[in-house]
Design a protein around this motif. Structure first.
Motif, short mmCIF file in Angstrom:
data_model
loop_
_atom_site.label_atom_id
_atom_site.label_comp_id
_atom_site.label_asym_id
_atom_site.label_seq_id
_atom_site.Cartn_x
_atom_site.Cartn_y
_atom_site.Cartn_z
N THR A 11 0.83 -1.21 0.00
CA THR A 11 0.00 0.00 0.00
C THR A 11 0.86 1.26 0.00
O THR A 11 0.51 2.24 -0.65
N SER A 14 3.18 1.10 -3.73
CA SER A 14 2.30 1.27 -4.89
C SER A 14 1.58 2.61 -4.82
O SER A 14 1.39 3.27 -5.84
N GLY A 15 1.20 3.00 -3.62
CA GLY A 15 0.52 4.29 -3.45
C GLY A 15 1.38 5.43 -3.97
O GLY A 15 0.92 6.24 -4.79
N ALA A 16 2.65 5.48 -3.54
CA ALA A 16 3.54 6.56 -3.99
C ALA A 16 3.80 6.46 -5.49
O ALA A 16 3.84 7.47 -6.21
N GLY A 19 0.88 7.66 -7.33
CA GLY A 19 0.81 9.11 -7.14
C GLY A 19 1.72 9.83 -8.13
O GLY A 19 1.34 10.83 -8.75
N ALA A 50 5.21 0.94 -8.23
CA ALA A 50 3.86 0.38 -8.32
C ALA A 50 3.92 -1.13 -8.49
O ALA A 50 3.20 -1.88 -7.80
N VAL A 122 -5.82 3.73 -6.50
CA VAL A 122 -5.53 4.00 -5.08
C VAL A 122 -6.84 4.08 -4.29
O VAL A 122 -6.93 3.59 -3.16
N THR A 125 -7.88 0.64 -3.52
CA THR A 125 -7.08 0.08 -2.42
C THR A 125 -7.68 0.49 -1.08
O THR A 125 -7.86 -0.34 -0.19
N TYR A 147 -5.96 7.42 1.88
CA TYR A 147 -5.09 6.67 0.98
C TYR A 147 -4.74 7.51 -0.24
O TYR A 147 -3.59 7.56 -0.68
N SER A 151 -1.08 9.09 -1.26
CA SER A 151 -0.52 8.68 -2.54
C SER A 151 -0.07 9.91 -3.34
O SER A 151 1.04 9.93 -3.89
#
Lengths: 305, 254
Positions: A11, A14-16, A19, A50, A122, A125, A147, A151
């Motif tokens: 999380t 992949s979030g960053a 983003g 990611a 995201v 997620t 979230y 991100s």
């Protein structure tokens, strides 16, 4: 709830990554003639983060070899939607990046579509957790909002660092945007912490229905040692350190990156400060995500009180 | 498809009588015995003879202590009582475990409402166990797929076993007849009648899952009798006739 390392890593990273991909979706508007190296590094980092997260997320599965089946139930399941959206984002973003890099043909609408898909991924997620009514702490629209904001803030920080790496300095405008995005994300998270209902939705009285008679408490557990339910849903370790960890998460994930951005503005040598900002931010986010699971209490524990 | 059916033709489920259950755990053992050789993979145990034994079970009995509330105007507070509480999948109408499943392995049957897991499709992500507020699903430690109560789907329609055995294993084995199986969509079925007469209720109604299984509450204890019953007197019956005359005569002499 049990904090699985693979899911925490997934999380956060992949979030960053998504983003950053969101921001790159609009990069055609900034500079259509970006160099091959610039595009390669930017898209490369976004895709690497990611994809690394997505691969990591399969590590907690009992049967990772059947993971493709998780793409089939997008009509009902947020977990399935998340998988489908992630793949669509990577395909769309991949096409967008490759056309730009190798054929000097940046297709702006493809970039916008990538940006939208990255955001939706995201959001999905966050909804995986926000849909679970049995975990009251998560069961809120604010959960996917947090979230999403984290991100975007993480992606912006990465973008800022890369910008400094390519152009020598981050610039006052992008620096300010990054700081504001960090501030908004942590404000939302602060609100998420503040507005949590501590009273559980279900109690031993409602769980057994014996509350109609009187005060109910567990006299004898059905098993002598911890079972799957206790390990997954009854996770207790570290709750006593929750306050300290929360400060650590805010400090590393929010305060330190802002201070480091300001240091970069004040002293120059931007890329070093900002690389440090990215690293401490991700460490802070790992603490935030660990707490997200470890602090959450599940309704089933009403049968064990 | 992990969308829930709009409605099911029947609602097969259990009615569990908390007034009768004696907490013998026979249903727990019978369930494990049948289901380890029936539908899907065996129900495994890990470290079964070690310090930390753990295993997958589809039915478990908790034991609770209930302290009745002081009724206004009552002479005394009734004493606390013990209630044995068997718990297995409730085959909810609005089952959250089904809709979260990403693979389609979890499903609710539209003809009889039974919630099942297709173990060949299950990826073992565990999200359904998180979604269930009742803790009805357990990941098997050996097979790494989700296990849950099947309502003994391989017994109730099984024409190779005697008719009286075509009920879930836990129901068949219960020595106190605290567990009952039937169609809760049919208002004339035995189970529906029981629920209507005894005020059968849902577990955790606030979770909005609409469970099919119902629980019958323990009957109130008669703690507020006007005079306590003299049990000692019942053990010494009053003699009548010749023996009565003899009793009186001997008492007078003595």
């Amino acid at each position: 709830m049990h904090p699985a390392n693979s899911v925490i890593f997934f999380t956060v990273f992949s979030g960053a990554g998504f983003g950053l991909l969101f921001l790159l979706g609009f990069a055609t508007m900034a500079d259509e003639n970006a160099s091959f190296l610039f595009l390669f590094v930017h898209f490369g980092i976004a895709f690497a983060m990611a994809v690394a997260g997505l691969i990591s997320s399969t590590f907690h599965l009992g049967h990772p070899e059947r993971a493709w089946r998780a793409l089939t139930q997008w009509r009902s399941s947020w977990l399935s939607r998340e998988g489908v959206l992630a793949i669509l984002t990577l395909l769309c973003g991949g096409a967008y990046a490759l056309l730009w890099m190798f054929f000097f043909n940046p297709i702006a609408p493809l970039g916008w579509l990538t940006a939208v898909l990255a955001l939706l991924t995201v959001w999905a997620t966050g909804m995986i957790y926000a849909q679970i009514k049995a975990v009251r702490l998560w069961y809120r629209l604010l959960t996917p909002v947090c979230y999403l904001l984290f991100s975007l803030a993480g992606g912006m920080l990465l973008f800022l660092m890369l910008h400094a790496a390519f152009f020598g300095e981050a610039g006052p405008f992008l620096s300010s945007v990054a700081m504001v995005m960090l501030l908004i994300a942590w404000a939302a998270k602060w609100w998420w912490w503040r507005t949590r209902g501590d009273a559980p939705l279900s109690t031993p009285g409602t769980a057994t229905g014996l509350g109609a008679i009187g005060k109910t408490r567990l006299l004898e557990a059905p098993h002598t040692s911890d079972n799957y339910l206790m390990k997954e849903m009854g996770f207790q370790i570290g709750r006593k350190h929750a306050d300290k960890l929360r400060l650590l998460a805010i400090g590393l994930g929010g305060v330190a990156p802002v201070v480091l951005i300001l240091m970069a503005r004040a002293f120059g040598g931007d890329v070093v400060w900002l690389l440090l900002a990215v690293i401490v931010h991700l460490l802070g986010m790992l603490a935030e995500r660990w707490l997200f699971f470890a602090e959450a209490k599940h309704a089933v524990m009403a049968f064990y009180r | 498809m992990t969308s829930l059916p709009q409605s099911t033709d029947r609602k097969l489920g259990l009615v569990i009588d908390l007034d009768i259950c004696v907490g013998c755990h026979a249903c727990v053992v019978a369930c494990k015995e049948w289901n380890t050789g029936g539908y899907g993979a065996p129900l495994s145990d890990q470290d079964a003879y070690g310090d930390e034994p753990v295993g997958s079970w589809l039915n478990r009995v908790h034991t609770f202590e209930v302290t009745p509330r002081a009724e206004p105007g009552a002479k005394a507070v009734a004493p606390a009582r013990v209630v044995h509480f068997p718990k297995s999948c409730l085959h909810c109408e609005d089952a959250p475990c089904v809709t979260v499943c990403p693979t389609g392995a979890s499903f609710k049957r539209s003809d009889d409402g039974i919630v099942l897991v297709n173990e060949d499709w299950c990826i073992g992500c565990g999200l359904c166990a998180w979604a269930c507020p009742y803790g009805a699903r357990e990941m098997d430690g050996a097979e790494k797929v989700m296990k849950k109560c099947t309502l003994c789907v391989d017994r109730i329609y099984n024409e190779n076993i005697p008719e009286e055995d075509r009920v879930p294993s836990c129901v068949r084995t219960c020595p106190a007849k605290a567990r009952h199986f039937g169609d809760l969509a049919d208002p004339d079925s035995d189970v529906s009648q029981m629920v209507a007469e005894r005020g059968g209720y849902d577990l955790m109604p606030e979770q909005g899952t609409k469970p099919v299984n119902k629980y019958l509450p323990p009957r109130p204890k008669q703690d507020d009798l006007a005079e306590p019953i003299n049990l000692a007197a019942l053990a010494e019956p009053k003699a009548t006739g010749f023996l009565g005359w003899l009793d009186d005569a001997l008492t007078r002499i003595g």
